[in-house]
Design an enzyme around this catalytic site. Structure first.
Site, short mmCIF file in Angstrom:
data_model
loop_
_atom_site.label_atom_id
_atom_site.label_comp_id
_atom_site.label_asym_id
_atom_site.label_seq_id
_atom_site.Cartn_x
_atom_site.Cartn_y
_atom_site.Cartn_z
N GLY A 43 -21.57 13.93 21.19
CA GLY A 43 -22.25 12.74 20.69
C GLY A 43 -23.76 12.83 20.82
O GLY A 43 -24.50 12.45 19.91
N CYS A 44 -24.23 13.34 21.94
CA CYS A 44 -25.67 13.45 22.17
C CYS A 44 -26.29 14.50 21.26
O CYS A 44 -27.41 14.34 20.77
CB CYS A 44 -25.95 13.77 23.64
SG CYS A 44 -25.40 12.44 24.73
#
EC number: 1.11.1.24
Length: 151
Positions: A43-44
């Site tokens: 996600g990051c």
């Protein structure tokens, strides 16, 4: 937590290259400050790449970008270099900046509750005032999410 209309307090941190980044360095500029839980996670990475891939469009809107997590400098460096981010990543290991912005709190994952970094993004105007806060970040399309709001 800082709210829309709040003046951002001065802060400073160390980026992926060990360089001190100060909020005052961005005086008179629009700024995107985004908080992410952990470097090199799916996600990051998606969120950072969305901002990287739309960097020119964001700059045309007048924005500079700073990413912040509590990862140490070494992890920020690997993350920064792996994805060729054109903006600094601050290593806020003591969580001073994270807590100042209110980006630390209770989270849930797979039924477990724990404390961690909340994926928040703050848009700051040229006067150092919070103009927008994203608390529901679309990681893969985050830059578009920001650009749509500014059309």
């Amino acid at each position: 937590m800082l709210k829309v209309g709040d003046k951002v307090p001065d802060f400073q941190g160390v980026d992926q290259d060990g360089k001190t980044i100060k909020f005052t360095d961005y005086k008179g500029k629009k700024l995107i400050i985004y908080f992410y839980p952990k470097a090199n996670t799916p996600g990051c990475s998606a969120e950072g790449c969305s901002l990287r891939d739309n960097y020119d469009a964001l700059q045309k809107e007048g924005y500079q970008i700073i990413g912040i997590s509590k990862d140490p400098v070494e992890k920020q460096k690997v993350f920064h270099d792996k994805y060729s981010f054109p903006f600094p990543l601050i290593a806020d290991v003591d969580k001073k900046i994270i807590e100042t912005f209110g980006a630390w709190g209770k989270k849930k994952f797979m039924g477990k509750e724990y404390e961690g970094i909340l994926r928040y993004t703050y848009l700051i105007d040229q006067k150092g005032i919070v103009s927008q806060i994203y608390t529901k970040v679309k990681t893969k399309n985050h830059a578009e999410q920001i650009l749509e709001k500014n059309e």
